[in-house]
Scaffold this active site. Structure first.
Site, PDB file in Angstrom:
ATOM      1  N   ASP A 130       0.833  -1.201   0.000  1.00  0.00           N
ATOM      2  CA  ASP A 130       0.000   0.000   0.000  1.00  0.00           C
ATOM      3  C   ASP A 130       0.867   1.250   0.000  1.00  0.00           C
ATOM      4  O   ASP A 130       1.925   1.267  -0.629  1.00  0.00           O
ATOM      5  CB  ASP A 130      -0.914  -0.046   1.237  1.00  0.00           C
ATOM      6  CG  ASP A 130      -2.277   0.570   0.975  1.00  0.00           C
ATOM      7  OD1 ASP A 130      -2.340   1.803   0.877  1.00  0.00           O
ATOM      8  OD2 ASP A 130      -3.275  -0.170   0.883  1.00  0.00           O
ATOM      9  N   HIS A 168      -3.658   5.950   3.821  1.00  0.00           N
ATOM     10  CA  HIS A 168      -4.403   4.794   3.310  1.00  0.00           C
ATOM     11  C   HIS A 168      -3.878   3.481   3.888  1.00  0.00           C
ATOM     12  O   HIS A 168      -4.632   2.657   4.406  1.00  0.00           O
ATOM     13  CB  HIS A 168      -4.318   4.785   1.784  1.00  0.00           C
ATOM     14  CG  HIS A 168      -5.191   3.793   1.106  1.00  0.00           C
ATOM     15  ND1 HIS A 168      -4.787   2.516   0.812  1.00  0.00           N
ATOM     16  CD2 HIS A 168      -6.461   3.895   0.654  1.00  0.00           C
ATOM     17  CE1 HIS A 168      -5.762   1.870   0.193  1.00  0.00           C
ATOM     18  NE2 HIS A 168      -6.797   2.684   0.089  1.00  0.00           N
ATOM     19  N   ASN A 260     -13.526   0.473  -6.716  1.00  0.00           N
ATOM     20  CA  ASN A 260     -14.591   1.448  -6.449  1.00  0.00           C
ATOM     21  C   ASN A 260     -15.092   2.096  -7.734  1.00  0.00           C
ATOM     22  O   ASN A 260     -15.322   3.300  -7.789  1.00  0.00           O
ATOM     23  CB  ASN A 260     -14.072   2.540  -5.502  1.00  0.00           C
ATOM     24  CG  ASN A 260     -13.624   1.989  -4.171  1.00  0.00           C
ATOM     25  OD1 ASN A 260     -14.056   0.939  -3.741  1.00  0.00           O
ATOM     26  ND2 ASN A 260     -12.730   2.709  -3.516  1.00  0.00           N
ATOM     27  N   SER A 331     -11.273  -0.698  -0.563  1.00  0.00           N
ATOM     28  CA  SER A 331      -9.926  -0.705   0.007  1.00  0.00           C
ATOM     29  C   SER A 331      -9.961  -1.080   1.480  1.00  0.00           C
ATOM     30  O   SER A 331      -9.056  -1.745   1.985  1.00  0.00           O
ATOM     31  CB  SER A 331      -9.294   0.683  -0.120  1.00  0.00           C
ATOM     32  OG  SER A 331      -8.936   0.976  -1.431  1.00  0.00           O
TER      33      SER A 331
END
Length: 465
Positions: A130, A168, A260, A331
């Site tokens: 990530d 994130h 998404n 996510s």
């Protein structure tokens, strides 16, 4: 050329405008982190002196322009040389002012507090591929089980993988393994699991499929038992597929977000789309549900969903310290499944293959009253308690749950057993087993009612074309 999607504001989903082949996506920066972390120095580092690199790239530079357009004779790049990190830090990043909240709905929905007596993720390493992980947050264990790595090559000053300039990756890691805090009701699914941070992008605006592929491959080679991938690309890329297949073949559980793109054409995403291909049967693809049990419009449904998990109005960790709230995206649904996979690996002493973990998730999910697998829900919303308490699953088999609507009227016997109960218990072991299975099913449904939800169809929406 890197084409960068827009980073949208708090409480909304990822933007997917102007997405080029091989460009990565991530969910928005968590709220509560006023334009993010870090003071100079190595605050929060798991131990930078213990993270040597064998790299021919001594300058820490690398190819940042390869977005997947050419796959000819490519190899995985070496990670950024750790000597490049120095005292570099994220700019303008501060601790979150949100320190405590009521118990988040995601924890009540998954009854996380009931799981610790079965498993907590001990002796399990989960790789978070990530934006990095801010181990400075006190709810994350700073113990580094393997050297973290970075594959972000195009920075003016290299940022170490134990920092997170976007938030994130820290949000993802917290959902997986945050420990209960002294002043915070938030906790992760597997609080005893170890996190291996593999940094593959700065944030939602940058990244390459090549770095993502290299990060997955690195995690598989450096002790990861589970790999969480909450970034996606909208085009297939050979090296990325090879990395996922390599991890699965090594027995590593790979959990990926569906994407998404639901409100922007519902376009397919990778690595999720690889789950349709032979050799990727163990790949776990996760969609999102909201607090009411519906699938949000942003959740991508054009890929083969395995299961769904909470993905809207979520609470998690912010970089440095404090909490991020009102977060959403697949996510953040994926790490709930990665955390559950860590619990299952502990419980079964690492004897489960990726495909067996996947089948266990499917068979114990809270199935919607729809033909399965459903395009939106897959096999349903994960049920950690049922997965951990299933009666002696056959570890040598990988059965697929029978398709079809799984909520059906309970068939009652024509007449009660005339024999005394004591005789039935003594001589009818098989019948008692059947009765227990039926009662178990009823109990599962009742527990769902007690938690304030019930399986049902998602809101009907007009398909995008």
């Amino acid at each position: 050329m890197l084409v960068t999607p827009s980073l949208v504001g708090p409480g909304t989903t990822d933007a997917y405008a102007d997405v080029a082949r091989g460009t990565l996506q991530a969910a928005p920066t968590p709220t509560g982190t006023p334009d993010p972390t870090r003071t100079p120095g190595s605050d929060g580092a798991p131990n930078p002196t213990d993270t040597p690199r064998d790299s021919s790239d001594s300058t820490g530079s690398g190819d940042s322009t390869n977005t997947g357009d050419s796959n000819d004779a490519e190899e995985y790049p070496d990670p950024v040389n750790s000597s490049s990190y120095g005292g570099n830090s994220c700019r303008n990043q501060y601790p979150s002012s949100t320190r405590s909240t009521p118990t988040p709905w995601q924890q009540r929905r998954l009854v996380l507090d009931r799981l610790d007596s079965f498993a907590a993720g001990r002796q399990v390493t989960v790789a978070v591929v990530d934006t990095g992980v801010s181990f400075a947050n006190p709810q994350l264990d700073k113990t580094s089980v393997q050297p973290p790595a970075s594959y972000v090559f195009d920075e003016d000053a290299a940022i170490a993988p134990w920092q997170d300039c976007d938030g994130h990756g820290t949000m993802v890691a917290g959902i997986i393994a945050a420990k209960p805090g002294s002043d915070s009701a938030f906790r992760g699914v597997a609080p005893s699991a170890k996190i291996l941070s593999v940094r593959v992008q700065e944030g939602a605006k940058t990244g390459s499929a090549r770095s993502l592929a290299a990060g997955i491959h690195y995690a598989a080679d450096h002790g990861a038992d589970v790999i969480n991938v909450s970034v996606v690309t909208e085009s297939p890329y050979d090296l990325l597929g090879q990395a996922v297949r390599y991890a699965l073949d090594k027995g590593v559980v790979v959990v990926v977000a569906a994407g998404n793109t639901g409100t922007t054409g519902n376009t397919q995403t990778w690595p999720a789309e690889y789950a349709r291909q032979k050799g990727f049967e163990g790949l776990i693809v996760v969609g999102a549900v909201d607090e009411a049990g519906n699938v949000p419009t942003f959740s991508t449904t054009s890929v083969p969903i395995t299961v769904a998990a909470p993905g809207q109005n979520l609470t998690g960790l912010a970089p440095l310290s404090g909490l991020a709230t009102n977060q959403e995206g697949t996510s953040f649904a994926a790490p709930f499944v990665s955390g559950l996979a860590a619990l299952l690996l502990e419980k079964y002493d690492h004897r489960l293959t990726p495909l067996q973990v996947k089948r266990l998730l499917e068979s114990t999910a809270d199935h919607p009253g729809l033909d399965l697998p459903d395009q939106r829900f897959g096999w349903g919303v994960i049920n950690p308690y049922e997965a951990l308490t299933q009666l002696r699953p056959d570890l040598g088999a990988t059965p697929t749950p029978a398709p079809g609507a799984t909520i059906a009227p309970l068939t009652l016997p024509a007449a009660p057993d005339p024999l005394p109960r004591t005789i039935a218990l003594a001589a009818g072991g098989g019948a008692v087993g059947v009765a227990l299975l039926v009662l178990g099913g009823v109990a599962t449904y009742r527990r769902g009612r007690v938690r304030g939800w019930r399986p049902g169809q998602a809101r009907q929406e007009t398909p995008t074309t």
